[in-house]
Design an enzyme around this catalytic site. Sequence first.
Site, PDB file in Angstrom:
ATOM      1  N   ARG A 204       0.231  -1.915   0.047  1.00  0.00           N
ATOM      2  CA  ARG A 204      -0.379  -2.797  -0.954  1.00  0.00           C
ATOM      3  C   ARG A 204      -0.720  -1.831  -2.086  1.00  0.00           C
ATOM      4  NH1 ARG A 204      -4.971  -5.492   1.408  1.00  0.00           N
ATOM      5  NH2 ARG A 204      -3.629  -7.205   2.027  1.00  0.00           N
ATOM      6  N   PRO A 205       0.116  -1.780  -3.122  1.00  0.00           N
ATOM      7  CA  PRO A 205       0.138  -0.659  -4.059  1.00  0.00           C
ATOM      8  C   PRO A 205      -1.004  -0.592  -5.076  1.00  0.00           C
ATOM      9  CG  PRO A 205       1.692  -2.322  -4.758  1.00  0.00           C
ATOM     10  CD  PRO A 205       1.127  -2.784  -3.433  1.00  0.00           C
ATOM     11  N   CYS A 206      -2.203  -0.370  -4.585  1.00  0.00           N
ATOM     12  CA  CYS A 206      -3.343  -0.253  -5.487  1.00  0.00           C
ATOM     13  C   CYS A 206      -3.241   1.004  -6.358  1.00  0.00           C
ATOM     14  CB  CYS A 206      -4.662  -0.296  -4.718  1.00  0.00           C
ATOM     15  SG  CYS A 206      -4.825   0.973  -3.468  1.00  0.00           S
ATOM     16  N   HIS A 207      -2.357   1.933  -5.979  1.00  0.00           N
ATOM     17  CA  HIS A 207      -2.151   3.118  -6.815  1.00  0.00           C
ATOM     18  C   HIS A 207      -1.536   2.749  -8.167  1.00  0.00           C
ATOM     19  CE1 HIS A 207       1.572   2.650  -4.415  1.00  0.00           C
ATOM     20  NE2 HIS A 207       2.195   3.094  -5.499  1.00  0.00           N
TER      21      HIS A 207
END
Length: 176
Positions: A134-137
């Site tokens: 879950r690409p919170c980056h």
Amino acid sequence: MTTVYTRVASPLGELLLVGESDGTADGLRLVSLSVPGQKGGAVVQDGWRRAPEPFAGVIAQMEAYFAGRSTRFEVPFAEGVGTEFQRRVWKVVESIPYGQTLSYGEVAAQVGASGAGVRAVGTAIGRNPLLVVRPCHRVIGADGALRGYAGGLELKQLLLGLEGAACVEPVARAGR
């Protein structure tokens, strides 16, 4: 459901994967993916069972991602994790395409929490239990600077660099 876990080597260090399994081949739901030293990362609990087999598909997808052969994940997540607001924020985060970024303000606007709600969005993103998949980056400051990442700004920069995303250097926090 049984809580299962495994550890896997990655360019980020040893990752801890935690899931709920019903014992079938397709019965794994990912609960957590933690990086080394992650703020609020999962810790193996009594009663959890080490079982790498159910994670084979997730691990294969991660290996493809880190090798640059894949740009997205098809991973079933455990349901009921997080508050309703966090799940709304995470849904926006999941929609950010590979190699692209959104600002915290842009995420806030998409969930109807602009203005002071940007801070709440940052908090929700910081509580994402599924780093990388879950690409919170991909969420950065409005000025393009890297701000906040539970795994540390160095890992955020590494992930964005892997994806070829344009961003500026990490910003030091005030007082450092």
